[in-house]
Design a protein around this motif. Structure first.
Motif, PDB file in Angstrom:
ATOM      1  N   ARG A 156     -65.301  15.034  41.581  1.00 53.40           N
ATOM      2  CA  ARG A 156     -65.056  14.600  42.950  1.00 53.40           C
ATOM      3  C   ARG A 156     -64.792  13.095  42.963  1.00 53.40           C
ATOM      4  O   ARG A 156     -65.598  12.304  42.497  1.00 53.40           O
ATOM      5  N   GLY A 157     -63.656  12.706  43.492  1.00 53.57           N
ATOM      6  CA  GLY A 157     -63.275  11.297  43.549  1.00 53.57           C
ATOM      7  C   GLY A 157     -63.399  10.739  44.948  1.00 53.57           C
ATOM      8  O   GLY A 157     -63.895  11.406  45.868  1.00 53.57           O
ATOM      9  N   PRO A 158     -62.935   9.507  45.153  1.00 56.56           N
ATOM     10  CA  PRO A 158     -63.058   8.856  46.458  1.00 56.56           C
ATOM     11  C   PRO A 158     -62.165   9.516  47.512  1.00 56.56           C
ATOM     12  O   PRO A 158     -61.035   9.904  47.221  1.00 56.56           O
ATOM     13  N   SER A 159     -62.696   9.629  48.720  1.00 58.43           N
ATOM     14  CA  SER A 159     -61.929  10.227  49.817  1.00 58.43           C
ATOM     15  C   SER A 159     -61.142   9.194  50.606  1.00 58.43           C
ATOM     16  O   SER A 159     -60.398   9.543  51.527  1.00 58.43           O
ATOM     17  N   VAL A 160     -61.325   7.934  50.271  1.00 55.97           N
ATOM     18  CA  VAL A 160     -60.600   6.846  50.940  1.00 55.97           C
ATOM     19  C   VAL A 160     -59.676   6.175  49.936  1.00 55.97           C
ATOM     20  O   VAL A 160     -59.924   6.219  48.728  1.00 55.97           O
ATOM     21  N   PRO A 161     -58.584   5.552  50.378  1.00 53.09           N
ATOM     22  CA  PRO A 161     -57.672   4.902  49.428  1.00 53.09           C
ATOM     23  C   PRO A 161     -58.304   3.676  48.783  1.00 53.09           C
ATOM     24  O   PRO A 161     -59.094   2.969  49.400  1.00 53.09           O
ATOM     25  N   LEU A 162     -57.965   3.456  47.518  1.00 53.48           N
ATOM     26  CA  LEU A 162     -58.435   2.297  46.776  1.00 53.48           C
ATOM     27  C   LEU A 162     -57.286   1.299  46.604  1.00 53.48           C
ATOM     28  O   LEU A 162     -56.114   1.683  46.571  1.00 53.48           O
ATOM     29  N   TYR A 163     -57.659   0.016  46.512  1.00 49.66           N
ATOM     30  CA  TYR A 163     -56.649  -1.037  46.420  1.00 49.66           C
ATOM     31  C   TYR A 163     -57.001  -2.001  45.294  1.00 49.66           C
ATOM     32  O   TYR A 163     -58.169  -2.178  44.949  1.00 49.66           O
ATOM     33  N   MET A 164     -55.984  -2.635  44.724  1.00 51.38           N
ATOM     34  CA  MET A 164     -56.172  -3.745  43.793  1.00 51.38           C
ATOM     35  C   MET A 164     -55.159  -4.832  44.154  1.00 51.38           C
ATOM     36  O   MET A 164     -53.939  -4.578  44.134  1.00 51.38           O
ATOM     37  N   ALA A 165     -55.673  -6.013  44.523  1.00 50.23           N
ATOM     38  CA  ALA A 165     -54.821  -7.147  44.910  1.00 50.23           C
ATOM     39  C   ALA A 165     -53.845  -6.747  46.007  1.00 50.23           C
ATOM     40  O   ALA A 165     -52.693  -7.179  46.027  1.00 50.23           O
TER      41      ALA A 165
END
Length: 220
Positions: A156-165
């Motif tokens: 199970r991974g994150p349900s929200v978007p992830l960001y980098m820079a």
């Protein structure tokens, strides 16, 4: 025995497909007592059925998956390294009807859970920790690995978007390991409404990964 039970070459193939999580939820609402993992395993079983049937290599009995399971129990916020064991689940690749296949996978998964609970979920890991190296290799190659054809797992991974820079991550592909005797690894991870399924294999075993990706799509 399947083509994935052979010794590995030094070459690899990697590909992935994404499925909407809302489609998993629709199936769960339509079929009683099935989990996301049951649906995923049944879809992989159907994909393998299509792939091996096209090669003229579909076995009469079901392909068996080695499925990693956590042994942490209810306490998961303590840093005590990885605590993972594994169990065998029949993917019902010998069943053509997708609904019957899903129900068969559900029964096999439930039976595996009962057996693992009775033996102790951490039994394989404990054996590998205490046995001498030579016996460990025998246990793996002639014991545990010989009981399955492929590895299938999901996280199970994150349900929200992830960001980098400021850049948004578009997809999350879990690239996992393969071994001689287990030459196909199919791993799923959920990310922001999509269930990403990434598979890794040996190029001599799977020279056409794009075709297997289509088999997974058709099965799902």
């Amino acid at each position: 025995q399947t083509r994935f039970d052979e010794p590995l070459s030094s070459h690899r193939v990697v590909d992935a497909v994404g499925f909407p999580l809302e489609d998993f939820n629709s199936i769960r609402q339509s079929v009683d007592n099935v989990t996301l993992n049951d649906i995923f395993l049944a879809a992989v079983g159907g994909g393998l059925r299509r792939y091996l049937e096209a090669k003229g290599e579909l076995p009469d009995t079901s392909v068996v998956a080695m499925v990693p399971i956590t042994t942490r129990g209810d306490i998961k916020d303590v840093e005590v390294s990885n605590q993972v064991s594994f169990t065998g689940v029949q993917l019902a690749s010998n069943i053509a009807d997708p609904l019957q296949r899903l129900q068969a996978v559900r029964r096999s998964s439930a039976k595996s859970k009962v057996v693992s609970a009775a033996l102790g979920k951490d039994l394989p890991a404990r054996l590998l920790n205490i046995l001498p190296a030579a016996l460990t290799e025998l246990l793996l190659t002639r014991g545990l690995l010989s009981l399955a054809n492929v590895t299938v797992s999901n996280v199970r991974g994150p349900s929200v978007p992830l960001y980098m820079a400021g850049a948004r991550m578009q997809m999350f592909l879990p690239v996992s390991a393969i071994y001689s005797g287990l030459g196909l690894n199919v791993t799923g991870v959920s990310y922001h409404g999509t269930f990403w399924v990434c598979f890794v294999s040996c190029r001599t075993m799977m020279p056409c990964p794009a075709f297997f990706a289509e088999c997974l799509k058709d099965s799902f």
